[in-house]
Design an enzyme around this catalytic site. Structure first.
Site, PDB file in Angstrom:
ATOM      1  N   TYR A 146       0.777  -1.316   0.005  1.00 47.19           N
ATOM      2  CA  TYR A 146       0.095  -0.073   0.167  1.00 47.19           C
ATOM      3  C   TYR A 146       0.745   1.129   0.062  1.00 47.19           C
ATOM      4  CZ  TYR A 146      -3.135   3.660   1.436  1.00 47.19           C
ATOM      5  OH  TYR A 146      -3.895   4.948   1.420  1.00 47.19           O
ATOM      6  N   GLU A 326     -14.645  -0.734   5.870  1.00 47.02           N
ATOM      7  CA  GLU A 326     -14.767   0.511   5.264  1.00 47.02           C
ATOM      8  C   GLU A 326     -15.779   0.802   4.528  1.00 47.02           C
ATOM      9  OE1 GLU A 326     -10.489   1.580   3.325  1.00 47.02           O
ATOM     10  OE2 GLU A 326     -11.651   2.223   1.820  1.00 47.02           O
TER      11      GLU A 326
HETATM   12  C1  3EB Z   1      -7.655   6.372   5.340  1.00 51.29           C
HETATM   13  O1  3EB Z   1      -8.552   6.856   5.710  1.00 51.29           O
HETATM   14  C2  3EB Z   1      -8.054   4.709   5.306  1.00 51.29           C
HETATM   15  O2  3EB Z   1      -5.314   5.541  -0.379  1.00 51.29           O
HETATM   16  O3  3EB Z   1      -6.713   5.988  -1.845  1.00 51.29           O
HETATM   17  C3  3EB Z   1      -9.403   5.465   2.535  1.00 51.29           C
HETATM   18  C4  3EB Z   1      -9.658   6.060   1.325  1.00 51.29           C
HETATM   19  C5  3EB Z   1      -8.095   4.788   2.554  1.00 51.29           C
HETATM   20  C6  3EB Z   1      -8.710   6.035   0.426  1.00 51.29           C
HETATM   21  C7  3EB Z   1      -6.539   5.776  -0.812  1.00 51.29           C
HETATM   22  C8  3EB Z   1      -7.206   5.082   1.692  1.00 51.29           C
HETATM   23  C9  3EB Z   1      -7.367   5.528   0.401  1.00 51.29           C
HETATM   24  O4  3EB Z   1      -6.564   6.658   5.196  1.00 51.29           O
HETATM   25  C10 3EB Z   1      -7.576   4.311   3.832  1.00 51.29           C
END
Ligand code: 3EB
Length: 335
Positions: A146, A326
Site C-alpha cells: 500500500y 470501510e
Molecule cells: C484512510 O482513511 C483509510 O489511499 O486512496 C481510504 C480512502 C483509505 C482512500 C487511498 C485510503 C485511500 O486513510 C484508507
C-alpha cells in the site's frame, strides 16, 4: 429497485433478475459495470465496459452488479489499456494491468495513462478513483505494498503537474485476493470541490509514520451543476485524527466510521451552501476484511443507514492491517 432520475449521474446495484427491465437504459446511458467476486453478467449490453474484481461479495447472497449511468447517451471507446465512456459531462474509465512485484511502477504507469486520457478527451478533472490490487498489506522489498502504491500514485500526480494536497479526487484503495491492479475512475469537465473531515487529518497530511509519500485523496468530492449536486464519499474507516481506533473490534470500528460519515456529510452540506444530503440520498458499498464476522457490522449499520438488500458487502483487505471495515458512498440531489 431504484429508478434512476433523468439527467443525473447514478449508480445502481442490480441483481441478475433486475437487468432485463433496464437493459435499454443501460445500453444507452451506461458508463461501466463492475462485478465483485464473479464475472459480470453475460446479459449486459456488449458495448458496455465491464470489470470483474477478485473480492467475493459476502452479502447479499445473490450477486449484485454495480452500474454507473451517465446523464445522456454514452460514447464509448478504448485508448491503450483504458476502456472509457463519456456523456458530455463525465468520463468513466477503467484499466487493468499486471502489477507483479512492482506495484509502485504499475501504479505510476496506470496514472500516467489515466491523466493523459483525461487531458486528451477534455475531462481534465479527476473526481473519484477506485484502486484494487492484490497483497495490499504484504511487505515487499522492505515496504508494504500500500505504501509503495502511494509513492507511485503521488509521483504520477507530480509528473502530471497536479496538486498533491487540496484539490484531490475522492478515492479508495483495497486489497483483492488475486489478479491485476484495477483502477476505475470518474472525471469531469468541471472541477470538483474537495471536502475534508473535521474528525480526521487530511490523508495528504498524514505523518511519515504511514509511509514515505502521503495518500493522494480527499475525503469527498462534490460536483455542482446548475440543477444538481453529486457527491463521491471516499472509503471511510475507523480513523480519528490520523490514528486507527478500536483495533480488533468490528462493531466499534463501524460506529466510528458512521461518526466519520456523519461529520463528513454535515461538512459537505455546510460547504455546499445547504445541499441537504441525508443518509437516504446515498448508495453505499461496504468492504469487510476476510475472516471478520458480518453480524456486528450489519447490526451497527442498521441503526443508521438504509441498509437494504442492495448494499453490497464485499470481502477486501483494508489498507491498514488493523482496520476491519470501510464504507464508501455516492449520492446526488436536485436542490
Ligand atoms: C484512510 O482513511 C483509510 O489511499 O486512496 C481510504 C480512502 C483509505 C482512500 C487511498 C485510503 C485511500 O486513510 C484508507
Amino acid at each position: 429497485m431504484v429508478t434512476p432520475t433523468d439527467g443525473m449521474l447514478a449508480v445502481l446495484y442490480l441483481r441478475q433478475a433486475e437487468l432485463p427491465a433496464v437493459l435499454d437504459l443501460i445500453g444507452e446511458r451506461g458508463l461501466g459495470a463492475v462485478a465483485f467476486g464473479a464475472a459480470p453478467p453475460a446479459t449486459l449490453p456488449p458495448s458496455l465496459p465491464r470489470l470483474g474484481i477478485a473480492m467475493p461479495q459476502r452479502l447479499p447472497a445473490e450477486p449484485l452488479v454495480e452500474i454507473w449511468l451517465g446523464v445522456s447517451r454514452a460514447t464509448r471507446g478504448r485508448t491503450g489499456a483504458i476502456d472509457w465512456a463519456c456523456d458530455g459531462l463525465h468520463l468513466f474509465g477503467s484499466l487493468q494491468t499486471e502489477a507483479g512485484a512492482d506495484i509502485r511502477g504499475a501504479t505510476g504507469r496506470a496514472y500516467d495513462a489515466l491523466f493523459q486520457l483525461l487531458e486528451r478527451h477534455g475531462y481534465p478533472h479527476l473526481v473519484r478513483v477506485w484502486n484494487y490490487f492484490p497483497g495490499i498489506n504484504r511487505e515487499e522489498s522492505g515496504l508494504e505494498r500500500y505504501r509503495q502504491f502511494n509513492i507511485g500514485r503521488q509521483e504520477a500526480f507530480l509528473r502530471a503537474n497536479r496538486p498533491v494536497s487540496g484539490a484531490l479526487p475522492a478515492a479508495c484503495a483495497l486489497g483483492t485476493h488475486a489478479g491485476p491492479l484495477v483502477v476505475y475512475f470518474v472525471a469531469a469537465r468541471i472541477p470538483a470541490f474537495p471536502i475534508e473531515n473535521p474528525r480526521q487529518l487530511s490523508a495528504y497530511r498524514y505523518p511519515p509514520a504511514y509511509g514515505p509519500r502521503s495518500p493522494s485523496f480527499s475525503r469527498a468530492t462534490l460536483l455542482r451543476w446548475a440543477n444538481r449536486t453529486a457527491v463521491f464519499i471516499s472509503g471511510t474507516a475507523s480513523i480519528l485524527g490520523h490514528e486507527s481506533v478500536h483495533p480488533g473490534d468490528a462493531a466499534a470500528q463501524t460506529r466510528e466510521t458512521l461518526m466519520n460519515l456523519t461529520a463528513l456529510v454535515e461538512t459537505l452540506n455546510r460547504e455546499s451552501g445547504g445541499a441537504g444530503f441525508g443518509w437516504k440520498d446515498f448508495r453505499y458499498k461496504v468492504y469487510v476484511r476476510p475472516g471478520c464476522p458480518l453480524e456486528p457490522i450489519q447490526c451497527e449499520l442498521a441503526a443508521m443507514l438504509p441498509v437494504a438488500d442492495d448494499v453490497p458487502f464485499v470481502e477486501a483487505e483494508i489498507c491498514r492491517r488493523e482496520l476491519l471495515v470501510e464504507i464508501e458512498a455516492f449520492g446526488s440531489r436536485t436542490p
